[in-house]
Design an enzyme around this catalytic site. Structure first.
Site, PDB file in Angstrom:
ATOM      1  N   LYS A  16       0.809  -1.235   0.000  1.00  0.00           N
ATOM      2  CA  LYS A  16       0.000   0.000   0.000  1.00  0.00           C
ATOM      3  C   LYS A  16       0.842   1.285   0.000  1.00  0.00           C
ATOM      4  O   LYS A  16       0.369   2.351   0.374  1.00  0.00           O
ATOM      5  CB  LYS A  16      -0.996   0.040   1.170  1.00  0.00           C
ATOM      6  CG  LYS A  16      -1.950  -1.104   1.171  1.00  0.00           C
ATOM      7  CD  LYS A  16      -2.789  -1.105  -0.077  1.00  0.00           C
ATOM      8  CE  LYS A  16      -2.848  -2.449  -0.716  1.00  0.00           C
ATOM      9  NZ  LYS A  16      -3.314  -2.410  -2.087  1.00  0.00           N
ATOM     10  N   SER A  17       2.095   1.151  -0.421  1.00  0.00           N
ATOM     11  CA  SER A  17       2.966   2.324  -0.458  1.00  0.00           C
ATOM     12  C   SER A  17       3.098   2.902  -1.858  1.00  0.00           C
ATOM     13  O   SER A  17       3.843   3.860  -2.072  1.00  0.00           O
ATOM     14  CB  SER A  17       4.349   1.944   0.077  1.00  0.00           C
ATOM     15  OG  SER A  17       4.240   1.494   1.404  1.00  0.00           O
ATOM     16  N   GLY A  18       2.408   2.301  -2.842  1.00  0.00           N
ATOM     17  CA  GLY A  18       2.500   2.822  -4.201  1.00  0.00           C
ATOM     18  C   GLY A  18       3.066   1.817  -5.193  1.00  0.00           C
ATOM     19  O   GLY A  18       3.550   2.190  -6.271  1.00  0.00           O
ATOM     20  N   THR A  19       2.991   0.536  -4.844  1.00  0.00           N
ATOM     21  CA  THR A  19       3.549  -0.529  -5.699  1.00  0.00           C
ATOM     22  C   THR A  19       2.955  -0.488  -7.114  1.00  0.00           C
ATOM     23  O   THR A  19       3.693  -0.554  -8.101  1.00  0.00           O
ATOM     24  CB  THR A  19       3.230  -1.914  -5.084  1.00  0.00           C
ATOM     25  OG1 THR A  19       3.466  -1.858  -3.683  1.00  0.00           O
ATOM     26  CG2 THR A  19       4.055  -3.004  -5.710  1.00  0.00           C
ATOM     27  N   THR A  20       1.624  -0.388  -7.196  1.00  0.00           N
ATOM     28  CA  THR A  20       0.942  -0.466  -8.493  1.00  0.00           C
ATOM     29  C   THR A  20       1.408   0.674  -9.408  1.00  0.00           C
ATOM     30  O   THR A  20       1.715   0.468 -10.585  1.00  0.00           O
ATOM     31  CB  THR A  20      -0.588  -0.368  -8.280  1.00  0.00           C
ATOM     32  OG1 THR A  20      -0.959  -1.251  -7.224  1.00  0.00           O
ATOM     33  CG2 THR A  20      -1.350  -0.713  -9.533  1.00  0.00           C
ATOM     34  N   HIS A  52       7.571  -7.590  -1.667  1.00  0.00           N
ATOM     35  CA  HIS A  52       7.280  -6.956  -0.373  1.00  0.00           C
ATOM     36  C   HIS A  52       8.236  -7.495   0.702  1.00  0.00           C
ATOM     37  O   HIS A  52       8.102  -7.170   1.872  1.00  0.00           O
ATOM     38  CB  HIS A  52       5.833  -7.235   0.054  1.00  0.00           C
ATOM     39  CG  HIS A  52       4.800  -6.557  -0.805  1.00  0.00           C
ATOM     40  ND1 HIS A  52       4.891  -5.236  -1.153  1.00  0.00           N
ATOM     41  CD2 HIS A  52       3.657  -7.008  -1.365  1.00  0.00           C
ATOM     42  CE1 HIS A  52       3.840  -4.905  -1.902  1.00  0.00           C
ATOM     43  NE2 HIS A  52       3.095  -5.968  -2.058  1.00  0.00           N
ATOM     44  N   ARG A  97       5.921   5.250   1.941  1.00  0.00           N
ATOM     45  CA  ARG A  97       4.779   6.161   2.047  1.00  0.00           C
ATOM     46  C   ARG A  97       4.492   6.417   3.522  1.00  0.00           C
ATOM     47  O   ARG A  97       4.793   5.562   4.373  1.00  0.00           O
ATOM     48  CB  ARG A  97       3.561   5.511   1.371  1.00  0.00           C
ATOM     49  CG  ARG A  97       2.375   6.412   1.209  1.00  0.00           C
ATOM     50  CD  ARG A  97       1.203   5.656   0.587  1.00  0.00           C
ATOM     51  NE  ARG A  97       0.124   6.566   0.284  1.00  0.00           N
ATOM     52  CZ  ARG A  97      -1.093   6.184  -0.110  1.00  0.00           C
ATOM     53  NH1 ARG A  97      -1.352   4.898  -0.264  1.00  0.00           N
ATOM     54  NH2 ARG A  97      -2.028   7.066  -0.356  1.00  0.00           N
ATOM     55  N   SER A 131      -5.012   2.833   3.831  1.00  0.00           N
ATOM     56  CA  SER A 131      -5.102   2.195   2.520  1.00  0.00           C
ATOM     57  C   SER A 131      -5.227   0.671   2.683  1.00  0.00           C
ATOM     58  O   SER A 131      -6.063   0.034   2.031  1.00  0.00           O
ATOM     59  CB  SER A 131      -3.869   2.550   1.687  1.00  0.00           C
ATOM     60  OG  SER A 131      -3.967   2.010   0.399  1.00  0.00           O
TER      61      SER A 131
HETATM   62  P1  A3P Z   1      -5.093   4.745  -1.424  1.00  0.00           P
HETATM   63  O1  A3P Z   1      -5.721   3.542  -0.792  1.00  0.00           O
HETATM   64  O2  A3P Z   1      -4.619   5.749  -0.409  1.00  0.00           O
HETATM   65  O3  A3P Z   1      -5.944   5.381  -2.465  1.00  0.00           O
HETATM   66  P2  A3P Z   1      -0.173  -0.474  -3.632  1.00  0.00           P
HETATM   67  O4  A3P Z   1      -0.114  -0.295  -5.094  1.00  0.00           O
HETATM   68  O5  A3P Z   1       1.184  -0.522  -2.990  1.00  0.00           O
HETATM   69  O6  A3P Z   1      -1.072  -1.584  -3.247  1.00  0.00           O
HETATM   70  O7  A3P Z   1      -0.790   0.876  -3.045  1.00  0.00           O
HETATM   71  C1  A3P Z   1      -2.119   1.223  -3.304  1.00  0.00           C
HETATM   72  C2  A3P Z   1      -2.277   2.704  -3.089  1.00  0.00           C
HETATM   73  O8  A3P Z   1      -1.716   3.409  -4.210  1.00  0.00           O
HETATM   74  C3  A3P Z   1      -3.749   3.096  -3.024  1.00  0.00           C
HETATM   75  O9  A3P Z   1      -3.782   4.251  -2.170  1.00  0.00           O
HETATM   76  C4  A3P Z   1      -4.023   3.440  -4.482  1.00  0.00           C
HETATM   77  O10 A3P Z   1      -5.167   4.232  -4.666  1.00  0.00           O
HETATM   78  C5  A3P Z   1      -2.744   4.168  -4.850  1.00  0.00           C
HETATM   79  N1  A3P Z   1      -2.486   4.181  -6.299  1.00  0.00           N
HETATM   80  C6  A3P Z   1      -2.720   3.187  -7.191  1.00  0.00           C
HETATM   81  N2  A3P Z   1      -2.374   3.574  -8.425  1.00  0.00           N
HETATM   82  C7  A3P Z   1      -1.912   4.849  -8.326  1.00  0.00           C
HETATM   83  C8  A3P Z   1      -1.429   5.797  -9.284  1.00  0.00           C
HETATM   84  N3  A3P Z   1      -1.352   5.508 -10.576  1.00  0.00           N
HETATM   85  N4  A3P Z   1      -1.043   6.998  -8.819  1.00  0.00           N
HETATM   86  C9  A3P Z   1      -1.121   7.299  -7.515  1.00  0.00           C
HETATM   87  N5  A3P Z   1      -1.587   6.452  -6.562  1.00  0.00           N
HETATM   88  C10 A3P Z   1      -1.973   5.230  -6.964  1.00  0.00           C
END
Ligand code: A3P
Length: 345
Positions: free
Chosen positions: A63-67, A138, A161, A169
């Site tokens: 949940k730190s911005g992996t995607t 992770h 994050r 998140s």
């Molecule tokens: P929130 O739940 O605060 O919206 P991960 O990818 O590590 O699982 O983290 C998911 C978090 O990244 C979620 O945060 C998600 O909405 C956010 N996220 C996913 N895609 C993103 C993008 N393209 N730009 C910015 N944030 C993104």
């Protein structure tokens, strides 16, 4: 061999400290907490993953911005193969029809399409040596497979994050699975309240937690081995995406040329990978990420809707979910644990 591994894993699991967190049952292994599926994949990777010096590994606490980082790194490395120039057609870009999680594989788990004979590492071994492998994990720094930590283990990009937003998140992510059961245990997920999950997070019991230890170990590594490990922050990426995408490309060994900058290639990549663009694509609205892991009880399927990876994508949304006391409490822990190392989150 696979069968033995799974039998031994089952035995080992029963000897590990157990805890409950937002995502269900966690096991403590080498100082960090994991779900059983993720732990099985971690131990498998420790046992058989062989790093290459051309590998680029994205590491993060969930949940730190992996995607987002997966999408950016994939788009940067493949920009010649799938050009982004405004004049060219974007229609064939893989990120338009595949989840970023299907474009950049995890070390620990394999989606159905890429599982070879029940062995999650075999697919990674089968990737051609001619091009760099983009991978993600992770796994905490100190538990990474040994070959990654050697001097010829390739490069690591870490994304960190703020823990307040990470907690919210992850809690929100788990709520999406509340009605489902944990396939490995048959227990309802997120059977605890947000307040309980918060207490546990603060004590370090969270997915790949303690959160602060996860961040700190990669932070120290980035100071000790700056050529091999770069430390980036979600908040910096949001506030000045252009500057940080350029820094990322440079670290990965794929710097943008002046000509590319003039042509707007950096901005095209930023737009392609933006929350707005990715979250509105059909594949990310209705598709699913299917992970298959062979476990001691047979195949353990894990199905996550791609939409679960996109929620708000903002800085500071935790203010809308946590009390002032909770926010201050997390700030205090973060300052205590990270402040003296010169790290602010
Ligand atoms: P929130 O739940 O605060 O919206 P991960 O990818 O590590 O699982 O983290 C998911 C978090 O990244 C979620 O945060 C998600 O909405 C956010 N996220 C996913 N895609 C993103 C993008 N393209 N730009 C910015 N944030 C993104």
């Amino acid at each position: 061999e696979n069968k033995n591994f799974h039998e031994n894993f089952g035995e080992m699991l029963s000897t590990l400290p157990k805890g409950l967190g937002a995502g269900g049952c966690y096991y403590q292994y080498q100082g960090f907490w994991y779900s059983s599926v993720w732990l099985l994949g971690t131990i498998w990777a420790q046992r058989s993953f062989r790093a290459r010096d051309t590998d680029i590994l994205l590491a993060a606490s969930p949940k730190s911005g992996t995607t987002w980082m997966k999408a950016l790194m994939f788009a940067i490395v493949n920009r010649k193969r799938y050009p982004h120039l405004p004049s060219s057609s974007l229609a064939s870009h893989p990120l338009l029809t595949k989840s970023p999680h299907n474009c950049v594989p995890y070390l620990e788990v394999r989606d159905e399409e890429h599982m070879i004979g029940g062995n999650p590492i075999a697919y990674l071994d089968s990737l051609p040596p001619s091009s760099p492998r983009l991978l993600s994990t992770h796994i905490p720094y100190t538990s990474l497979p040994k070959s990654i930590l050697s001097d010829s283990g390739g490069r690591i990009v870490y994304i960190a994050r703020n823990p307040k937003d990470v907690f919210v998140s992850y809690w929100s992510f788990c709520q999406k699975f509340k009605s489902k059961t944990d396939p490995s245990k048959g227990q309802p997920l997120a059977a605890i309240s947000m307040e309980e999950a918060f207490e546990l997070f603060c004590k370090g019991v969270s997915i790949t937690g303690p959160f602060w230890d996860h961040v700190l170990d990669y932070w120290k590594a980035s100071l000790e081995r700056p050529d091999q490990v770069v430390f980036m922050k979600y908040e910096d990426m949001k506030m000045d995406t252009m500057q940080h995408v350029k820094r990322l490309a440079e670290f990965m060994g794929h710097p943008f040329s002046l000509e590319e900058e003039r042509q707007g290639v950096v901005q095209e990549i930023i737009n392609l990978c933006s929350f707005q663009n990715l979250s509105n694509l059909e594949v990310n609205k209705s598709g699913a990420y299917r992970v298959h892991i062979a476990s001691q009880t047979g195949q353990t399927p894990l199905l996550v809707n791609n939409s679960a990876f996109f929620r708000r994508g903002e800085i500071g949304d935790s203010k809308n979910h946590l009390t002032v006391e909770m926010l201050e409490h997390l700030d205090k822990i973060t300052e205590e644990k990270l402040g003296s190392f010169g790290l602010k989150l």
